[in-house]
Scaffold this active site. Structure first.
Site, mmCIF file in Angstrom:
data_model
loop_
_atom_site.group_PDB
_atom_site.id
_atom_site.type_symbol
_atom_site.label_atom_id
_atom_site.label_comp_id
_atom_site.label_asym_id
_atom_site.label_seq_id
_atom_site.Cartn_x
_atom_site.Cartn_y
_atom_site.Cartn_z
ATOM 1 N N LYS C 80 -1.171 -3.922 -7.586
ATOM 2 C CA LYS C 80 -2.273 -2.850 -7.264
ATOM 3 C C LYS C 80 -1.750 -1.711 -8.305
ATOM 4 O O LYS C 80 -0.656 -1.513 -8.598
ATOM 5 C CB LYS C 80 -1.679 -2.538 -5.880
ATOM 6 C CG LYS C 80 -2.667 -1.206 -5.215
ATOM 7 C CD LYS C 80 -2.114 -0.861 -3.812
ATOM 8 C CE LYS C 80 -3.149 0.225 -3.168
ATOM 9 N NZ LYS C 80 -2.910 0.342 -1.820
ATOM 10 N N SER C 155 -6.824 0.238 1.260
ATOM 11 C CA SER C 155 -7.087 0.864 -0.176
ATOM 12 C C SER C 155 -6.454 -0.250 -1.178
ATOM 13 O O SER C 155 -7.110 -0.371 -2.455
ATOM 14 C CB SER C 155 -5.950 1.860 -0.505
ATOM 15 O OG SER C 155 -4.870 1.645 -0.335
ATOM 16 N N SER C 179 -3.784 -0.508 4.685
ATOM 17 C CA SER C 179 -4.249 -0.535 3.386
ATOM 18 C C SER C 179 -3.962 -1.962 2.636
ATOM 19 O O SER C 179 -4.545 -2.504 1.764
ATOM 20 C CB SER C 179 -3.587 0.240 2.192
ATOM 21 O OG SER C 179 -4.288 1.445 2.372
#
Lengths: 101, 483, 486
Positions: C80, C155, C179
């Protein structure tokens, strides 16, 4: 869309908060922000259904100890690199507009 | 003091930031050394790069507890760090890690030395002592400002007094005492020029006898004790003049301008200040191990107040002398190391206050680097006590020792400063003088006492200036009395 | 084999790599080719690191050849883009950091590097991890590999989609309010949010520090167990990180659930949730029962307050965490002739709408006169929510719930209504507030073929039990995995 008549927050407060947060908002953005914040503040109002007078706040969770470090100097291997991402620098320092005290 | 200032009383509270004597910063391993080239003692943590985390330096805790105990504070077994939010170029994260609702040390007081006239010592109460990180430094060039983060993350204690201070002089005394304590404790070097000891003052005035508080101003930018006293004195007068003219004091932050000798409001537009303190989630609570406080308490050195008390009560020194001798731990330690074997402590005190301090102050260096070892001064003073040398000879020897580094005995003999205490030799010299001046002897015996000094001078001259004056006095008196 | 080796699980690839039947370079090339092929449809990545990845793979092959290489040696992973990676641009999907190149690695990145893991790229996300759909990315939304008209969740949407679409074998995400778990659920992969403090946060760009936690995505529960073991453990650079020893999570995967007490909280089966979701989750719970687990009803009465408490606490912390983006030391700057304007214009240009919204709400919640009513109140409610879980875990070993009330929604569907977007995390948020571990794994598909996620919540440091339960479900074969269409 919410208007200035709403009761949780008003346009002046939105402007004040935007100043504290150092965010320049356009007039449109201010209006939209007012509506969004109003909606969220209405929503979070539900917390007031709970009597928390005798409840301690929780700021941290998990297995948090009391970790500390020893007073030992760890020399930064490459001080130059600290300015590598600087938008503007001079004489190994970060440059900003002149500050008036 | 003007007539109008008689009507008013000042109420002063001081906030002192003292840098703690650690090797590394409070939340990262960067060096705290002063004077490095810009942005060389920096790392991602103290420059607030994305994703980095603070880790607390345990030495900071020990030093702050030491100060807290010395100031009679309550040490919180558990305190937390908070974020104080504001934007400024020298504040890399946009918040300062500080302590807000739960400081490490609460309450306590600082005892100011009594001046002998107003009687005993004065207590200035403390609100709190808390920990925080220093910001970096903004350097102002003509066309821009430049930011150096070497100071960013240097550990500080903020020592906040109650508004117990009433005069600029008392503020100065408080700061001197605080600085003295910090240095005794080896908690801070208290160096104002290098910024490791900084002071802001909250000043207000009120009609004498009133117990409500006036509107206060915060005065900043005072870089020496004298500046603090002058700035506060100026600010008090300014506020009184305003009130006398029927105007109001505005609550604001003012900067001391040492060149013009005035305070002026900060020019920066007052952006809405709202620090929005909240608990720092990146640090665990600061837990003080129960045995740590006791360990620190046991290892505490004797503090200036205790030394002052001992010097006055046990040694019979005046409060003034005790205060001068104890201000710096180095000097007090030196003084005490001079004492062994001496009977006259007062004389030793005088010697240290005048001779030793003069040389130390003139040299601008440490005690060890500028004056002979205390034992040597002790032996010099012992010679004076024993009558082996005169006080003047001791001064001559001391000056020579400071330069040469030689010991007291060698110096005294090299310079031929030993005085003759041999009574027979002195008696012989006296006899010679008495025989040589029959007319003066007759005058003296006839009642002209003043002539005694003349005889002493002649004997001393005959003995090449090295005779013990005390013995000359005794022998001469005896011999002149006998007819 | 080599050509579609990107479809392997970590467990499978590990064996082939060790036996030298597959090289790390082959596997990495396969993933990079796969990225080339499907990336235009998905936008899972902000930065693809092909050269660096191949160099890492070559080094991994040398280590693998010597034998005794660590478990993740030679395994292609997506990271990420909120993890600081030395020398590789780290944007947080924000314009304000579009050119930021860290000079340091996050602790977990350093650990994975040391193991010889291969980083194929930096995965897309909602800007600063603020969002539930990866639509709040300055680099465009990530699309769902099961239906590119739908969101990947957020997210960590890029990390979830990349694993679902076989662009990598596993990935790393962060989970502040769901997330990891919500995008895992939307993309039909497995994701675990460990107990708060289990994994170091050093070098993870902070959104809400008291809630953020690092975790892996995998194609299987076992893959997540393998990754978690490499991630977890004490870190001298993070003083909020636990010093507890890290168990061998893979060893906990016994396949056995007999006697396990599975709590089912009635508050998690709410009106308005998608019927297919409820049915699939209830079926999974029924499966556990048939496998010998005991199902007990538990109550988490303060669940309905979690979203409100979360949005005050998280935004308050975020408002401070994002103050460092001021255009002075790094990142985008809008020049101005005075400092105030430099700040205001830089931040106005650099941050997206959702980030600004959260900064504003958080600043307000902490401001003078409102702190007690909002921030402090939320912290007290956090206590109540945590207490709920403590009480529930007194009578069960783990808790089973849906991960999200719906399957993946359509792009744009919730963008105009922030509150509706926030409510998609209604089942995951309370787990962050209480600091507990939560595992999301696929448990079925809705009528339109979109994946449904089961959430297993453990007590603090109960990762082993939820991984065991998740693995047992997966092994039982009740769910036939439906591959992504991309």
């Amino acid at each position: 869309m919410a208007t200035e008549k709403t009761n949780k927050i008003n346009l002046d407060q939105v402007r004040h908060i935007a100043l504290l947060a150092r965010l320049e908002l356009t007039a449109d953005e201010e209006q939209r922000m007012l509506g969004d914040l109003e909606q969220m503040l209405e929503y979070v109002d539900k917390l007031n259904e709970l009597d928390t007078a005798a409840v301690e706040p929780t700021a941290q969770v998990g297995d948090i100890g009391a970790a500390m470090r020893d007073d030992v100097v760890a020399t930064c291997d490459d001080p130059q690199s600290i300015l590598a991402n600087a938008p503007d620098a001079r004489e190994q320092m970060f440059k900003v507009p002149k500050i008036i005290e | 003091m003007s007539a109008s200032s008689e009507k008013y009383e000042a109420v002063i509270g001081l906030e002192v930031h003292a840098q703690l004597l650690t090797r590394s910063k409070i939340f990262c391993g960067c060096s705290t050394e002063f004077g490095a080239p810009p942005n060389t003692h920096v790392c991602p943590v103290c420059c607030g790069m994305p994703g980095v985390l603070p880790v607390f330096n345990r030495r900071v805790l020990e030093l702050a507890i030491r100060m807290g105990l010395a100031a009679h504070c309550t040490i919180a077994p558990r305190s937390i760090f908070d974020r104080k939010n504001y934007f400024y170029p020298d504040l890399p994260k946009g918040y300062q890690i500080s302590q807000y609702e739960t400081p490490l040390c609460k309450g306590g007081y600082i005892e100011l030395p009594g001046d002998g006239d107003n009687g005993g010592p004065t207590r200035i109460r403390l609100v709190r002592i808390h920990l925080e990180e220093d910001a970096g430094k903004n350097i102002h060039a003509p066309d821009c400002s430049l930011v150096d983060f070497n100071r960013s993350g240097v550990p500080l204690t903020e020592i906040v007094s109650e508004p117990d201070i009433r005069t600029p002089e008392q503020a100065g005394a408080y700061l001197r005492e605080l600085r003295s304590m910090l240095r005794y404790l080896e908690v801070s070097d208290g160096n104002m020029e290098e910024g490791s000891f900084r002071c802001d003052a909250n000043v207000s005035v009120r009609p004498r006898g009133s117990d409500s508080l006036g509107v206060k101003t915060e005065v900043k930018n005072m870089n020496s004790f004298r500046h603090v006293e002058h700035a506060i004195a100026y600010e008090i007068e300014r506020q009184i003049e305003l009130l006398e003219a029927g105007e109001r004091v505005v609550q604001e932050t003012r900067l001391w301008d040492p060149d013009r000798g005035v305070t002026r409001p900060m020019r920066s537009k007052e952006y809405a200040h709202d620090y929005r303190y909240f608990p720092e989630p990146d640090l665990p609570p600061l837990i003080v191990p129960p045995d740590l406080v006791e360990q620190i308490r046991i290892a505490m050195p004797e503090l200036p107040a205790a030394r002052r008390a001992r010097y006055t009560s046990e040694m019979g020194l005046t409060p003034y002398e005790a205060n001068v001798l104890t201000q710096e731990r180095e000097i007090a330690d030196y003084f005490e190391a001079v004492l062994p074997g001496l009977k006259n402590r007062k004389a030793a005190a005088n010697w240290v206050m005048t001779e030793v301090l003069r040389v130390v102050n003139e040299s601008g260096r440490g005690v060890a680097q500028s004056v002979p070892a205390p034992a040597e001064v002790g032996s010099l003073l012992k010679m004076v006590e024993d009558g082996a040398i005169s006080l003047n000879a001791a001064k001559t020897a001391f000056a020579a020792m400071c330069k040469s580094g030689k010991n007291a005995k060698a110096t005294v003999s090299e310079l031929g400063l030993l005085q003759v205490s041999d009574e027979a030799a002195i008696a012989a010299a006296c006899d010679e003088v008495i025989c040589a001046e029959p007319a003066k002897v007759a005058e003296y015996r006839g009642g002209r006492d003043k002539l005694f000094g003349f005889f002493v001078g002649q004997v001393m001259k005959a003995m090449g200036g090295k005779a013990n004056p005390k013995i000359i006095n005794e022998v001469l008196r005896r011999k002149l009395a006998a007819s | 084999m080599a050509t579609d080796s990107f479809r392997l699980t970590i467990t499978e690839a590990r064996e082939l790599l060790r036996k030298r039947e597959l090289s790390a370079v082959e596997l990495t090339r396969a993933c990079l080719d796969r990225i080339d092929a499907v990336e235009p449809l998905l936008n899972s990545f902000i930065t693809v690191c092909a050269d660096e990845a191949l160099a890492q793979a070559r080094e991994a092959d040398r280590r693998l050849a010597k034998g005794g290489a660590p478990p993740l040696c030679g395994i292609p992973l997506a990271i990420k883009d909120i993890y600081a990676t030395r020398g590789v641009r780290t944007t947080c999907a924000s314009k304000i950091l579009e050119n930021f190149v860290p000079t340091y690695d996050a602790t977990v990145i350093a650990r994975l590097r040391a193991e010889g893991a291969v980083f194929v790229g930096k995965a897309n996300l909602d800007e600063f991890a603020m969002g539930s759909s990866t639509e709040n990315s300055a680099f465009g939304p990530t699309r769902n590999p099961y239906d590119t008209q739908r969101v990947a969740g957020g997210s960590s949407g890029g990390s979830a989609a990349a694993v679902a679409a076989d662009q990598c074998l596993g990935s790393l995400g962060t989970d502040t309010g769901g997330s990891i778990r919500e995008p895992a659920s939307f993309c039909g992969v497995v994701g675990i949010k460990p107990t708060y403090s289990r994994v170091s946060r050093f070098g993870i760009v902070a959104y809400a520090s008291s809630l953020d936690q690092v975790g892996p995505f995998g194609k299987t529960v076992r893959d997540c167990a393998i990754m978690l073991r490499s991630l977890a453990g004490a870190d001298p650079a993070d003083s909020t990180c636990s010093t507890r020893p890290v168990p061998d999570y893979e060893a906990a995967l016994s396949g056995e659930v007999k006697g396990m007490r599975i709590g089912v909280p009635k508050e998690f089966f709410v009106e308005g949730m998608q019927a297919d979701v409820e049915n699939a989750v209830r079926a999974a719970i029924a499966h556990y029962q048939s496998a010998g687990a005991r199902v007990v009803e538990v109550s988490l009465p303060h669940t309905q307050y979690a979203v409100a408490a979360y949005y005050l606490i998280a935004t308050a912390e975020a408002s401070a965490n994002l103050e460092r983006y001021d255009g002075i030391r790094y990142g985008v700057r809008v020049e101005a002739d005075n400092l105030l304007d430099l700040y205001r214009k830089t931040r106005a240009r650099g941050f997206g709408a959702e980030v600004k919204r959260r900064i504003m709400l958080g600043t307000f919640a902490l401001s003078t006169g409102y702190y007690d009513a909002y921030y402090l109140k939320a912290q007290k409610v956090r206590t109540l929510i945590k207490r709920d879980f403590d009480q529930a875990f007194a009578c069960c070993d783990l808790i089973a719930t849906p991960t999200a009330p719906t399957t993946a929604f359509r792009l744009g569907e919730k963008m105009s209504d922030p509150l509706q977007m926030y409510l998609s995390d209604i089942f995951t948020i309370s787990v962050n507030l209480a600091g507990l571990p939560g595992l999301a794994l696929p448990c079925g598909y809705d009528a339109e073929g979109m994946p449904i996620g089961l959430q297993l919540i453990g007590p603090a440091f109960g990762e082993e039990i939820i991984l065991r339960a998740g693995d047992a479900y997966e092994r039982s074969g009740v769910l036939t995995r439906k591959p992504a269409v991309v």
